[in-house]
Design an enzyme around this catalytic site. Sequence first.
Site, PDB file in Angstrom:
ATOM      1  N   ALA A  62      41.362  52.518  73.285  1.00 29.62           N
ATOM      2  CA  ALA A  62      40.104  51.392  73.324  1.00 29.62           C
ATOM      3  C   ALA A  62      40.786  49.529  72.780  1.00 29.62           C
ATOM      4  O   ALA A  62      40.957  49.977  72.090  1.00 29.62           O
ATOM      5  CB  ALA A  62      39.046  51.971  72.290  1.00 29.62           C
ATOM      6  N   GLY A 101      42.516  56.060  73.321  1.00 30.94           N
ATOM      7  CA  GLY A 101      41.158  56.199  74.243  1.00 30.94           C
ATOM      8  C   GLY A 101      41.668  55.989  75.700  1.00 30.94           C
ATOM      9  O   GLY A 101      41.251  57.072  76.329  1.00 30.94           O
ATOM     10  N   GLU A 104      42.594  60.167  75.792  1.00 28.42           N
ATOM     11  CA  GLU A 104      41.521  60.850  75.978  1.00 28.42           C
ATOM     12  C   GLU A 104      40.697  60.837  77.734  1.00 28.42           C
ATOM     13  O   GLU A 104      40.461  61.810  78.210  1.00 28.42           O
ATOM     14  CB  GLU A 104      39.857  60.055  74.684  1.00 28.42           C
ATOM     15  N   GLU A 124      44.505  57.241  66.296  1.00 36.64           N
ATOM     16  CA  GLU A 124      43.806  57.104  65.358  1.00 36.64           C
ATOM     17  C   GLU A 124      43.503  57.024  64.045  1.00 36.64           C
ATOM     18  O   GLU A 124      43.194  55.958  63.639  1.00 36.64           O
ATOM     19  CB  GLU A 124      41.735  57.368  66.535  1.00 36.64           C
TER      20      GLU A 124
HETATM   21  N1  3HC Z   1      43.718  47.038  71.164  1.00 35.15           N
HETATM   22  C1  3HC Z   1      43.632  45.410  71.565  1.00 35.15           C
HETATM   23  N2  3HC Z   1      44.761  44.568  71.747  1.00 35.15           N
HETATM   24  C2  3HC Z   1      46.355  45.754  71.227  1.00 35.15           C
HETATM   25  C3  3HC Z   1      45.949  46.729  71.408  1.00 35.15           C
HETATM   26  C4  3HC Z   1      44.717  47.791  71.249  1.00 35.15           C
HETATM   27  N3  3HC Z   1      44.444  49.209  71.420  1.00 35.15           N
HETATM   28  N4  3HC Z   1      47.027  47.627  71.118  1.00 35.15           N
HETATM   29  C5  3HC Z   1      47.965  46.261  71.484  1.00 35.15           C
HETATM   30  N5  3HC Z   1      47.321  45.087  71.092  1.00 35.15           N
HETATM   31  C6  3HC Z   1      47.291  44.034  71.288  1.00 35.15           C
HETATM   32  C7  3HC Z   1      48.794  43.309  70.210  1.00 35.15           C
HETATM   33  O1  3HC Z   1      47.883  43.306  69.288  1.00 35.15           O
HETATM   34  C8  3HC Z   1      49.433  42.779  70.482  1.00 35.15           C
HETATM   35  O2  3HC Z   1      48.879  41.768  70.958  1.00 35.15           O
HETATM   36  P1  3HC Z   1      49.915  40.050  71.058  1.00 35.15           P
HETATM   37  O3  3HC Z   1      50.595  40.046  71.848  1.00 35.15           O
HETATM   38  O4  3HC Z   1      48.732  39.181  70.563  1.00 35.15           O
HETATM   39  O5  3HC Z   1      50.122  39.447  69.163  1.00 35.15           O
HETATM   40  C9  3HC Z   1      49.775  43.216  72.121  1.00 35.15           C
HETATM   41  O6  3HC Z   1      49.047  43.764  72.472  1.00 35.15           O
HETATM   42  C10 3HC Z   1      51.469  44.479  72.299  1.00 35.15           C
HETATM   43  O7  3HC Z   1      51.081  45.466  71.601  1.00 35.15           O
HETATM   44  P2  3HC Z   1      52.523  45.367  70.698  1.00 35.15           P
HETATM   45  O8  3HC Z   1      53.129  44.267  69.805  1.00 35.15           O
HETATM   46  O9  3HC Z   1      52.220  45.599  69.877  1.00 35.15           O
HETATM   47  O10 3HC Z   1      53.719  45.725  71.930  1.00 35.15           O
HETATM   48  P3  3HC Z   1      54.223  47.454  71.844  1.00 35.15           P
HETATM   49  O11 3HC Z   1      54.907  47.265  73.527  1.00 35.15           O
HETATM   50  O12 3HC Z   1      55.195  46.832  71.136  1.00 35.15           O
HETATM   51  O13 3HC Z   1      53.115  48.305  71.727  1.00 35.15           O
HETATM   52  C11 3HC Z   1      51.924  49.714  71.605  1.00 35.15           C
HETATM   53  C12 3HC Z   1      52.875  49.085  72.662  1.00 35.15           C
HETATM   54  C13 3HC Z   1      52.904  51.180  71.644  1.00 35.15           C
HETATM   55  C14 3HC Z   1      50.312  50.025  72.381  1.00 35.15           C
HETATM   56  C15 3HC Z   1      51.144  49.531  70.237  1.00 35.15           C
HETATM   57  O14 3HC Z   1      50.534  48.006  70.622  1.00 35.15           O
HETATM   58  C16 3HC Z   1      50.446  50.439  69.968  1.00 35.15           C
HETATM   59  O15 3HC Z   1      50.816  51.520  69.571  1.00 35.15           O
HETATM   60  N6  3HC Z   1      48.806  50.042  69.891  1.00 35.15           N
HETATM   61  C17 3HC Z   1      48.041  50.589  69.397  1.00 35.15           C
HETATM   62  C18 3HC Z   1      47.509  51.688  70.065  1.00 35.15           C
HETATM   63  C19 3HC Z   1      46.514  52.514  69.463  1.00 35.15           C
HETATM   64  O16 3HC Z   1      46.264  52.878  67.970  1.00 35.15           O
HETATM   65  N7  3HC Z   1      45.487  52.865  70.371  1.00 35.15           N
HETATM   66  C20 3HC Z   1      44.287  54.111  69.967  1.00 35.15           C
HETATM   67  C21 3HC Z   1      43.391  52.871  69.716  1.00 35.15           C
HETATM   68  S1  3HC Z   1      41.691  53.284  69.288  1.00 35.15           S
HETATM   69  C22 3HC Z   1      40.791  54.103  69.869  1.00 35.15           C
HETATM   70  O17 3HC Z   1      41.724  54.085  71.270  1.00 35.15           O
HETATM   71  C23 3HC Z   1      39.533  54.312  69.986  1.00 35.15           C
HETATM   72  C24 3HC Z   1      38.617  55.401  70.660  1.00 35.15           C
HETATM   73  O18 3HC Z   1      39.424  56.772  70.598  1.00 35.15           O
HETATM   74  C25 3HC Z   1      37.825  55.925  71.484  1.00 35.15           C
END
Ligand code: 3HC
Length: 698
Positions: A62, A101, A104, A124
């Site tokens: 998400a 997500g 998911e 998450e």
């Molecule tokens: N939402 C919004 N922005 C995100 C994001 C997300 N889920 N994931 C990454 N970004 C952004 C980062 O803030 C960064 O932005 P910036 O360039 O402005 O600083 C850019 O994307 C690149 O991210 P990284 O620098 O972290 O890039 P990497 O290549 O090192 O890593 C990644 C990529 C493994 C995808 C890492 O970003 C990550 O772990 N992201 C979070 C993943 C996550 O936690 N997903 C679950 C979200 S909650 C959810 O899905 C709820 C659901 O259950 C309903």
Amino acid sequence: MNPVSISYEGEISIVKISNPPVNAISLEVRNGLLDAINELEKKEEVKAVIICAPNRTFLAGADIREFGKNLGGPTLSEICNKIEKLNKYVIASLHGTPLGGGLEVAMACHFRIATPNTKVGLPEVLLGILPGAGGTQRLPRLAGIEMGLEMMLTGKHVPSQEAIENGIIDKIFEHTDTISNGINYAKELIQNNSKIKRTSENFSKVKSEEDYSEIINEIRNKYKSKHKNLFSPNAIIESVQQGLKLEFYAAINNERKLFEDCLYSPQREGLIHTFFSERAVNKIPELKTAKSKDIKKVGVIGGGTMGTGISMAALNAGLSVIMVERDEELIKKSFKKIESTYQRNVDLGRISLEEKNKLLGNFIGGTELEKIADRELIIEAVFEEMDIKKEIFTKLNKICPSDTILASNTSYLDINEIAKVTNNPERMLGMHFFSPANIMKLLEIIVGEKTSAETVATAFSLGKKMKKIPVRSGVCDGFIGNRILSKYLVATYHMVEDGASIYDIDRVIREFGCAMGPFQVIDLAGGDIGWATRKRKAPFRSKNDRYVEIPDRVCERGWFGQKVGKGYYLYGKDVKPLTPNPEIEEICKSERERVGINPKEFSDKEILDRYITALVLEGVKILEEKIAIKPSDIDVVYNNGYGFPRWRGGPMNYADKIGLDKILNNIKSYEKENSNFWSCPKLLEQLVSEGRKFKDLN
Ligand code: 3HC
Ligand code: NAI
């Protein structure tokens, strides 16, 4: 522009999602996906649908920037349910990091295929929430309760091979083209007239009649201490447990409710602040302008606690390391420590014997400084004494080529002064690792007056290669972390001399969520370290500064903490953790008498208030002096180097939450007792008067 597009290839439809950089599932993506599914639902001629996101990665979850904003639109959970109900083959063609997500959505599809380097996960929990789009129900159905809970409670990324072995994905394609992989798989399904596999209808791994309570309790206990104070791990377990009793869609509704409880909790807010802060550390001027050099050969001077840890961190990053020590015995000692650490990793199955030998093969030790003249970057980690450090850098200046980057791991000393002994100080900087350096994530990059942007960029890139979180700091006594630490330790000593109990202070700080109280930290690091620093600073201390001698009395007795078995606490095989040293209270009492203080009682609230206020006060001064570029950098330092609870987002974020006016009022009231120590920074007054917060400076 709609981030979701549909194209057709005969009876196969390709749904492409494009929302750079990581294809996060924003409101537009959700709307686009829902429209696409509604359209495909009506197209009977379409036999198979491929969902993919061909850019950098399949959906990484998400869009967490939208959390707490109440933007409306369809929930991802509703979309996943609709995807699963489609009456045609739905294939998720994965690559990169399908997380949260993203996974998911994939699990709601009927089939999941992936490229070899794909890693899947439900991280998450690291953001203070639970998988809220069916993840707590569909993952256990695919991977089983144990694997499902492990993944959700750790947030770990599971490589495709492990994912296929655990039933999370169906097939790995060697090709990296996710569209053609999807088309080939779809053709196969159509040709074989395969059965649609809906995850919600899969009961092969989770059988409703079976009793899973024992397994669930075991897993709950396994993570109990890791998840202390956290809200969302319990919600994850509860959702899975309820899912065993409820009908699928009732369980999905229950999951949604728990998801929303987490979404609006302060822990979620703190953890997401932490997530973005750790990415924002890279937003510094030097990284905008300069290119980093690719470092492959590192030199380390000093093989004590830090030099040994730094060497391991460098070896783990695949670098070649030459270490220089004063004599062969010390090299042997350091090598033995490195060897035994890797052997332990072999014993625990973390690395193979082959890998261990390869790592050790990249290490050379010696006693002559000339040995490291061919290194691209050298990190000095000898005793914390200016003269010794200057002598070493004078020699390095002579023997190394003029572009060798020179770094000191000093904790407090002036990098500008050390740099003066080199002809070209632009290649000199501080790289301040934390102990144990092979484990701790934080790396302060200390930028001197003359340090070039290329030197900074190279140190940042090397830090990342070593799996560290680099944070930029200017030069001052103790840089960001230790300077703040010195301040709140003094505030703590004041409280103790005024009557507070050392053990109450530690307890209050632990209850606040910190990994340890300040006196536990002193015992762990060694009381002698702080003692040496206090002695170094003694000549510069003003007569008006209140100086508490209690810690000196403790050190004079040789009670340096864990390493000698005695400090503020007692240590030993048969000693219970956190057993107070009974003689400490006597020292406090006699010191209070010596300086004529009539001890008063401190409530837990007052202890916490004074501790946090001192921490934030020094943080503001560090911002005023531009030692830290932004408040969130201070948060990252404290979360990753000083055991501050990540779920509070860091001290500056916490101050925003409790109100900067409250911090200002505290300072003003303490100022009346000791205006030298509690002087109020202008920046804080200004922020309060303008109704702004630290986050406005990020
Ligand atoms: N939402 C919004 N922005 C995100 C994001 C997300 N889920 N994931 C990454 N970004 C952004 C980062 O803030 C960064 O932005 P910036 O360039 O402005 O600083 C850019 O994307 C690149 O991210 P990284 O620098 O972290 O890039 P990497 O290549 O090192 O890593 C990644 C990529 C493994 C995808 C890492 O970003 C990550 O772990 N992201 C979070 C993943 C996550 O936690 N997903 C679950 C979200 S909650 C959810 O899905 C709820 C659901 O259950 C309903
Ligand atoms: P240590 O005392 O464990 O190790 C220092 C090593 O340097 C010793 O093994 C010594 O033999 C060696 N040494 C001294 N002079 C030398 C020379 N001329 N040539 C080669 N080797 C020499 O000290 P520690 O704890 O490793 O600290 C090293 C540096 O790292 C200090 O500047 C310290 O402030 C800093 N630091 C320490 C941290 C800690 O938690 N211990 C954390 C972060 C930084």
